[in-house]
Design an enzyme around this catalytic site. Structure first.
Site, PDB file in Angstrom:
ATOM      1  N   LYS A  22      48.342  54.102  31.736  1.00  0.00           N
ATOM      2  CA  LYS A  22      49.769  53.929  32.043  1.00  0.00           C
ATOM      3  C   LYS A  22      50.018  52.584  32.706  1.00  0.00           C
ATOM      4  CE  LYS A  22      51.981  55.455  35.875  1.00  0.00           C
ATOM      5  NZ  LYS A  22      53.227  54.842  36.363  1.00  0.00           N
ATOM      6  N   ASN A  23      49.181  52.231  33.692  1.00  0.00           N
ATOM      7  CA  ASN A  23      49.408  51.010  34.463  1.00  0.00           C
ATOM      8  C   ASN A  23      49.157  49.733  33.660  1.00  0.00           C
ATOM      9  OD1 ASN A  23      50.114  52.552  36.653  1.00  0.00           O
ATOM     10  ND2 ASN A  23      48.143  52.353  37.693  1.00  0.00           N
ATOM     11  N   CYS A 126      58.536  56.193  43.004  1.00  0.00           N
ATOM     12  CA  CYS A 126      58.014  57.184  43.948  1.00  0.00           C
ATOM     13  C   CYS A 126      58.338  56.799  45.388  1.00  0.00           C
ATOM     14  CB  CYS A 126      56.493  57.319  43.809  1.00  0.00           C
ATOM     15  SG  CYS A 126      55.955  58.196  42.341  1.00  0.00           S
ATOM     16  N   ARG A 131      57.588  48.966  49.392  1.00  0.00           N
ATOM     17  CA  ARG A 131      57.176  48.114  48.273  1.00  0.00           C
ATOM     18  C   ARG A 131      58.243  47.068  47.944  1.00  0.00           C
ATOM     19  NH1 ARG A 131      54.705  52.017  43.718  1.00  0.00           N
ATOM     20  NH2 ARG A 131      56.629  53.179  43.976  1.00  0.00           N
ATOM     21  N   ASP A 316      45.557  54.763  44.091  1.00  0.00           N
ATOM     22  CA  ASP A 316      46.013  55.786  43.149  1.00  0.00           C
ATOM     23  C   ASP A 316      45.033  56.948  43.006  1.00  0.00           C
ATOM     24  OD1 ASP A 316      48.391  54.545  42.668  1.00  0.00           O
ATOM     25  OD2 ASP A 316      47.886  53.813  40.673  1.00  0.00           O
ATOM     26  N   ARG A 408      54.773  61.917  34.552  1.00  0.00           N
ATOM     27  CA  ARG A 408      54.957  60.470  34.505  1.00  0.00           C
ATOM     28  C   ARG A 408      53.648  59.742  34.224  1.00  0.00           C
ATOM     29  NH1 ARG A 408      56.413  58.335  39.590  1.00  0.00           N
ATOM     30  NH2 ARG A 408      56.425  56.391  38.404  1.00  0.00           N
TER      31      ARG A 408
END
Length: 429
Positions: A22-23, A126, A131, A316, A408
């Site tokens: 995903k990243n 999230c 951030r 993560d 997600r």
């Protein structure tokens, strides 16, 4: 709203196919804005975040076509998606779209590079920390952009185009490194980025951009050198395996015991996390097709970890490792250095019987001999799967609600775990 029910107590044995990352997928999709040719991405996972970003890119005029759609009985085969941004029809990324996923803010780099202007809403995502986007803004300003904040939007302009420069990140940022790489690819002259992120996803984006005609060197090191080009072409690129999914399933096997091969991935992607698992009592070995994880007998040993940018222990995987440590035979400490609010899963793990105390950014986990099933609620993407890992060994039923967070970033998790012996099911409302 869907829920996932788990009845704990089964070991995991078999094979789990690892999806595309995903990243890595998200910045690769955004890179399609840099060219009017077609960018074809293979091994694209079927995730809520991918579908949301498709909608966001469509708002800018990106057409897409999907081939190799995932069949429900084959959760390991990725899709191939063709993205074509022949004409950028809108350089505004509105709040109602960007607020749903933080990574969509990254469109600011390609839009500014190709169209010389962008108006992008401040992001959402999230609730695991503030951030801020100051690193993105400062970096783009170093390339000659003028940027203002107006009613919740970042308004950027680069009359005549971006210009190469040297920029030193005050702290490592994966997202800002992605954006600077994309923006600098079409800037005039050379850009040197110091203190750049080193994650495998950064290397994957650099490979794709270079296949499109960019001139990027140093990916995977703290110093990136980018020689700007006038235009980029299309390319075909395969998304690398998801190292966070790899680590998550490895921790699930370490938690339950058993013997599972994680197919289509590599130990090289997350050596620090696999090293921590080995210390905790799991056996890890590279295979010709992936990574084999085993824990047959013996307890789970306490291991202290500190999250850190790559190649350190991934933030993560912090929640997943905490779930594992709840069943250790001692006391473990986890220090979170990346996000200030990433311990929201602690209270939910406590509902299952975990003993965890917090002091600032340090969690102290006292291992217990048993966890018991209970209703729990996911609070963010990675926290949701930590509750699943704990539920795999909890006595009785664990019901995880708000699993849209899980959707997600984890593709068909219940099918992959169920194929290896877990008693797990999705309950649709």
């Amino acid at each position: 709203m869907d829920r996932i029910r788990i009845r704990g107590g089964n070991t995991l044995n078999g094979t789990i196919p690892i999806s595309g990352a995903k990243n890595a997928t998200l910045p690769l999709m955004i890179a399609s804005l840099l060219t009017d040719d077609t960018l074809t991405l293979e091994n694209v996972p079927h995730l809520a975040d991918v579908e949301q970003l498709i909608r966001i890119l469509g708002n800018h005029g990106v057409d897409y076509a999907v081939s190799g759609k995932r069949l429900r009985h084959d959760p390991g085969s990725g899709r191939t998606i063709h993205f074509t941004a022949r004409t950028i029809v809108d350089t505004t990324a509105p709040y109602e779209l960007v607020s749903k996923m933080r990574a969509s803010f990254w469109v600011i780099g390609p839009l500014l590079a190709r169209m010389h202007k962008a108006r992008v809403s401040l992001p959402g995502g999230c609730a695991i920390g503030t951030r801020p986007v100051d690193l993105f803004i400062d970096g783009l300003r170093a390339l000659g952009a003028t940027i203002d904040i107006d009613n919740g939007y970042v308004v950027a302009e680069a009359k005549g185009g971006l210009v190469g420069n040297r920029y030193v990140f005050p702290k490592v940022s994966v997202g800002a490194t992605h954006v600077m790489m994309m923006a600098a690819s079409l800037a005039k002259g050379e850009t040197v980025i110091e203190n750049a992120a080193r994650e495998p996803e950064i290397v994957d984006l650099a490979r794709c951009l270079n296949a499109m005609g960019a001139r990027i060197s140093g990916a995977g090191t703290p110093t990136l050198t980018i020689e700007g080009v006038e235009a980029l072409s299309g390319a075909r690129h395969r998304v690398l395996p998801d190292r966070i999914e790899t680590g998550t399933y490895a921790m699930a096997v370490a938690m339950t015991g058993g013997d599972v091969t994680l197919e289509g991935t590599s130990v090289d992607l997350l050596q620090s996390a696999l090293s921590a698992l080995t210390t905790a009592g799991a056996a890890i070995e590279a295979t010709p097709t992936g990574v084999r994880v085993m824990r047959n007998g013996g307890g789970i040993h306490p291991v202290d970890v500190i999250t850190d940018p790559y190649p350190g222990f991934p933030t993560d995987l912090q929640a997943q490792f905490m779930a594992l440590m709840t069943r250790s035979d001692g006391v473990a400490h986890i220090t979170e250095t990346i996000f200030e609010n990433r311990f929201m899963h602690v209270q939910e793990l406590a509902r299952l019987g975990a003993k965890i105390s917090l002091s600032g950014q340090v969690a102290t986990i006292e291992g217990v001999t048993r966890l018991t099933g209970a209703p729990v609620m996911a609070t963010d993407l990675r926290a949701s799967v930590s509750l699943v890992i704990a539920g795999l060994v909890a006595e009785g039923d664990t019901m995880v609600s708000r699993v849209y967070h899980l959707d997600r970033g984890f593709e068909r998790l219940e099918e992959k775990l169920g194929a290896c012996g877990a008693e797990i099911e999705r309950i649709s409302s």
